[in-house]
Design a protein around this motif. Structure first.
Motif, mmCIF file in Angstrom:
data_model
loop_
_atom_site.group_PDB
_atom_site.id
_atom_site.type_symbol
_atom_site.label_atom_id
_atom_site.label_comp_id
_atom_site.label_asym_id
_atom_site.label_seq_id
_atom_site.Cartn_x
_atom_site.Cartn_y
_atom_site.Cartn_z
ATOM 1 N N ALA A 29 -4.615 6.271 -3.746
ATOM 2 C CA ALA A 29 -3.966 5.247 -3.581
ATOM 3 C C ALA A 29 -3.666 4.611 -2.439
ATOM 4 O O ALA A 29 -4.322 2.576 -2.478
ATOM 5 C CB ALA A 29 -3.168 5.078 -4.785
ATOM 6 N N GLY A 30 -3.377 4.524 -1.809
ATOM 7 C CA GLY A 30 -2.419 3.775 -0.303
ATOM 8 C C GLY A 30 -3.908 2.957 -0.021
ATOM 9 O O GLY A 30 -3.646 2.270 0.872
ATOM 10 N N PHE B 8 -0.775 -9.871 -5.568
ATOM 11 C CA PHE B 8 -0.369 -8.623 -4.642
ATOM 12 C C PHE B 8 0.810 -8.770 -5.752
ATOM 13 O O PHE B 8 1.729 -7.527 -5.652
ATOM 14 C CB PHE B 8 0.290 -9.833 -3.352
ATOM 15 C CG PHE B 8 -0.430 -9.981 -2.341
ATOM 16 C CD1 PHE B 8 -1.648 -10.664 -2.627
ATOM 17 C CD2 PHE B 8 0.117 -9.607 -1.699
ATOM 18 C CE1 PHE B 8 -2.533 -9.404 -1.303
ATOM 19 C CE2 PHE B 8 -0.912 -9.612 0.058
ATOM 20 C CZ PHE B 8 -2.223 -9.498 -0.209
ATOM 21 N N THR B 9 1.208 -9.682 -6.734
ATOM 22 C CA THR B 9 1.859 -9.110 -7.923
ATOM 23 C C THR B 9 2.333 -7.690 -8.405
ATOM 24 O O THR B 9 2.748 -7.023 -8.979
ATOM 25 C CB THR B 9 2.634 -10.872 -8.643
ATOM 26 O OG1 THR B 9 3.356 -11.405 -7.711
ATOM 27 C CG2 THR B 9 3.665 -10.405 -9.591
ATOM 28 N N GLY B 10 0.758 -8.033 -8.962
ATOM 29 C CA GLY B 10 0.642 -6.920 -9.759
ATOM 30 C C GLY B 10 0.204 -5.699 -9.110
ATOM 31 O O GLY B 10 0.293 -4.843 -10.090
ATOM 32 N N VAL B 11 -0.065 -5.693 -8.149
ATOM 33 C CA VAL B 11 0.859 -3.983 -7.262
ATOM 34 C C VAL B 11 1.686 -4.063 -7.047
ATOM 35 O O VAL B 11 1.912 -2.674 -7.404
ATOM 36 C CB VAL B 11 -0.654 -3.766 -6.317
ATOM 37 C CG1 VAL B 11 -0.625 -3.006 -5.044
ATOM 38 C CG2 VAL B 11 -1.400 -4.895 -5.955
ATOM 39 N N ALA C 124 0.665 -1.325 0.001
ATOM 40 C CA ALA C 124 -0.131 -0.248 -0.167
ATOM 41 C C ALA C 124 0.997 1.290 0.063
ATOM 42 O O ALA C 124 0.521 2.371 -0.833
ATOM 43 C CB ALA C 124 -0.781 0.115 1.050
ATOM 44 N N LEU C 125 1.647 1.606 0.784
ATOM 45 C CA LEU C 125 2.770 2.241 0.704
ATOM 46 C C LEU C 125 3.768 2.723 -0.331
ATOM 47 O O LEU C 125 3.516 3.360 -0.688
ATOM 48 C CB LEU C 125 4.286 2.256 1.862
ATOM 49 C CG LEU C 125 5.173 2.981 2.027
ATOM 50 C CD1 LEU C 125 4.913 4.058 2.370
ATOM 51 C CD2 LEU C 125 5.888 2.015 2.682
ATOM 52 N N ALA C 126 3.927 1.571 -1.084
ATOM 53 C CA ALA C 126 4.217 1.498 -2.825
ATOM 54 C C ALA C 126 3.670 2.230 -3.363
ATOM 55 O O ALA C 126 4.188 2.933 -4.098
ATOM 56 C CB ALA C 126 5.131 0.019 -3.098
ATOM 57 N N ALA C 127 1.910 1.462 -3.381
ATOM 58 C CA ALA C 127 1.747 1.888 -4.514
ATOM 59 C C ALA C 127 1.581 3.560 -4.504
ATOM 60 O O ALA C 127 0.689 4.211 -5.203
ATOM 61 C CB ALA C 127 0.671 1.284 -3.935
ATOM 62 N N ALA C 128 1.134 3.946 -2.762
ATOM 63 C CA ALA C 128 1.015 5.287 -2.893
ATOM 64 C C ALA C 128 2.021 6.863 -3.555
ATOM 65 O O ALA C 128 1.554 7.417 -4.010
ATOM 66 C CB ALA C 128 0.404 5.956 -1.228
ATOM 67 N N LEU C 129 3.234 5.633 -2.473
ATOM 68 C CA LEU C 129 4.539 6.713 -3.217
ATOM 69 C C LEU C 129 4.371 6.462 -4.731
ATOM 70 O O LEU C 129 4.780 7.769 -5.417
ATOM 71 C CB LEU C 129 5.805 6.612 -3.225
ATOM 72 C CG LEU C 129 5.557 6.004 -1.596
ATOM 73 C CD1 LEU C 129 6.865 5.528 -0.757
ATOM 74 C CD2 LEU C 129 5.623 7.994 -0.836
ATOM 75 N N GLY C 130 4.226 5.800 -5.792
ATOM 76 C CA GLY C 130 4.327 5.441 -6.700
ATOM 77 C C GLY C 130 3.180 6.454 -7.794
ATOM 78 O O GLY C 130 3.444 7.028 -8.500
ATOM 79 N N ALA C 131 1.982 6.451 -6.882
ATOM 80 C CA ALA C 131 1.018 7.105 -7.884
ATOM 81 C C ALA C 131 1.597 8.743 -7.462
ATOM 82 O O ALA C 131 1.680 9.701 -8.230
ATOM 83 C CB ALA C 131 -0.216 6.812 -6.836
ATOM 84 N N GLY C 132 1.869 9.050 -6.396
ATOM 85 C CA GLY C 132 2.089 10.277 -6.437
ATOM 86 C C GLY C 132 2.884 10.230 -6.977
ATOM 87 O O GLY C 132 3.763 11.848 -7.349
ATOM 88 N N HIS C 133 4.261 10.419 -7.212
ATOM 89 C CA HIS C 133 4.937 10.469 -7.859
ATOM 90 C C HIS C 133 5.044 10.243 -9.384
ATOM 91 O O HIS C 133 5.281 11.486 -9.684
ATOM 92 C CB HIS C 133 6.344 9.457 -7.681
ATOM 93 C CG HIS C 133 7.952 9.657 -8.705
ATOM 94 N ND1 HIS C 133 8.157 10.647 -7.632
ATOM 95 C CD2 HIS C 133 9.153 9.616 -9.204
ATOM 96 C CE1 HIS C 133 9.357 10.645 -7.890
ATOM 97 N NE2 HIS C 133 9.969 10.348 -9.008
#
Length: 508
Positions: free
Chosen positions: A140-141, A165-168, A26-35
């Motif tokens: 996103a997170g 999970f791999t897809g996320v 969830a953290l990775a998704a949040a940072l990826g979307a924000g970036h």
């Protein structure tokens, strides 16, 4: 109900490792979307970078000094690494507290997002549209955390869950990578390359062969751009193209003027050799370098705007929001040498050193005189505006102090004649004499290099007799006004360190 079975209304409890992995994803998704979104609304709007910049601004002075002295120019890398570790640990915690119910983890992930929104909102270099990036990160997170949590509690196959999970993970990585790619596509290097050669109408004096004693252990007289020290508050180097850059001069002036890069580029350029020194440089420290800067006289630009009586400082602002206050008197003084520089050592300014333009004011420490990526100059009073470092307890006036450093020898040397070498500087005044002392013996005068300009460092060397064993050596400089640098030890705060640089070595 089957004996031993859990009641139907009691949710099952997922494995701790799986719960922690949900928080990290969830953290990775949040940072990826924000970036990714930040690539289009301003790179500093990336929540990760915005929080990092906020951390730099909020860090107390003593901790900044500790980081600079301990990690040097790697201090920002250490900060980002430390932030990443803390965020991962908190993400793991979010997962662990949600092994049965999703709410606690969602709240923690949401706090992440709110912190990012506040950090972006507080950035002086970002507009309101930049808030889209941390909002996207927040959504996103929270959504990914909720979806993965629900999937983990559903009675579905491990392979299907692994696929999700791999897809996320891949999606977060692709979003972050795309953000980095699109953001870097706006970099300034292509714009810098298009500037072409910078030819000064008034060149600096030639550097004679005896301007340094590099073969004896001193630095080269001119510091290569790649080796020039870099100390600033920019977590990410600002990327500014010449076609987007302008310099506004306003405030206590007769008329407001805005210059484009072409306006500056097409003026008669002047070249000057100047030594820059950071106020954070400890006695004997490395944060001092010398280069040929090309640009225009800053005093000429101010004169064209018309400085009104009572104006005390030039309040300069960088594109990333950093501010500095330079005394007007230091810039308008005869032969001040103050410049708006666009070139360095025969080429356009390197991006990390302020491209397209920066201030260079000889004789003043960089925190009050050397604003990089400068875009705004306001003529004002000291009472009206407080610059970045002034708010943090540093001095209003910051003339560079007469100082010296020993660069050689180091470690173990042969007993007998031992050669010491180093640098000294006394800007605007000039170095008149350098003396060295072995242990508690008498002071002995060193040989000085040719003086190229009073605004640049000067090299020295001396030979001393050293018997076998351990020794200490000290150095002190005397400037042309007759002042000999003090042996009194002073910290870098608030206006620069003092003391005699001392080294130890062994003769055998």
């Amino acid at each position: 109900m089957t004996p031993g079975a859990a009641p139907a209304n009691v949710p099952s409890k997922m494995h701790a490792g799986l719960a922690a992995w949900i928080g990290v994803l969830a953290l990775a998704a949040a940072l990826g979307a924000g970036h990714l979104v930040a690539a289009f609304v301003g790179l500093n709007a990336s929540p990760y970078l915005a929080v990092g910049n906020a951390a730099i601004d909020l860090t107390p002075t003593w901790l900044k000094d500790f980081a600079a002295s301990t990690f040097g120019t790697a201090d920002k890398t250490v900060l980002l690494g430390g932030m990443a570790l803390v965020m991962v640990l908190l993400a793991v915690l979010a997962g662990l507290v949600s092994r049965t119910r999703v709410l606690a983890g969602q709240v923690l992930i949401g706090v992440f997002g709110v912190v990012g929104i506040v950090a972006v909102y507080s950035r002086p270099d970002l507009g309101q549209i930049a808030l889209i990036a941390p909002v996207a990160s927040l959504l996103a997170g929270v959504m990914v955390f909720r979806s993965l949590h629900a999937a983990a509690l559903r009675p579905e196959s491990a392979s299907r869950r692994r696929f999700l999970f791999t897809g996320v993970a891949l999606g977060a990585g692709l979003a972050g990578g795309a953000g980095q790619l699109f953001g870097s596509s706006k970099d300034a290097e292509s714009s810098r390359a298009a500037v072409g050669p910078l030819v000064a109408a008034k060149t600096a004096p030639p550097v004679p062969a005896d301007a340094d004693f590099a073969k004896l252990g001193t630095p080269a007289f001119l510091t290569a751009n790649k080796d020039f020290y870099r100390i600033d508050t920019a977590l990410v180097v600002p990327q500014v193209r010449t076609e987007d850059w302008s310099l506004r001069i306003h405030g206590m002036v007769d008329k407001e003027i805005t210059y484009s890069y072409a306006d500056i580029r097409n003026r008669p350029l002047v070249e000057r050799i100047v030594t820059l020194c950071c106020v954070s440089n400890p006695v004997g420290g490395p944060y001092i370098s010398t280069a040929k800067f090309i640009g225009v006289d800053l005093a000429d630009l101010l004169t064209e705007a018309g400085v009104r009586p009572g104006a005390e400082q030039i309040f300069s602002t960088s594109v990333d929001g950093f501010t500095a206050g330079t005394p007007v008197s230091a810039v308008l003084a005869a032969d001040s040498g103050a410049m708006l520089a666009i070139g360095m050592n025969g080429e356009p300014l390197p991006v990390e050193h302020g491209f397209p333009a920066r201030l260079v004011v000889p004789g003043l420490y960089g925190f009050v005189s050397a604003t990089k990526w400068v875009t705004d100059l306001e003529l004002t009073t000291w009472a009206a505006r407080q610059s970045y470092w002034l708010q943090r307890g540093w001095s209003e006036q910051a003339p560079i102090k007469t100082e010296s450093r020993i660069d050689a020898p180091g470690g173990t040397v042969a007993a007998g004649k031992v050669r010491l070498a180093g640098i000294a500087w006394a800007q605007h005044t000039g170095v008149d004499k350098v003396e060295v002392r072995l242990d508690n013996g008498p002071w002995q005068q060193a040989m000085l290099s040719a003086e190229v300009t009073k605004d640049a460092w000067r090299m020295w060397w001396a030979e001393l007799d050293a018997t076998s064993g351990g020794h200490s050596a000290r150095v002190r400089a005397t400037d042309r006004s007759g002042y000999t640098q003090t042996d009194k030890i002073a910290d870098v705060v608030p206006d620069g360190a003092t003391g005699w640089h001392t080294i130890t070595f062994t003769a055998s």
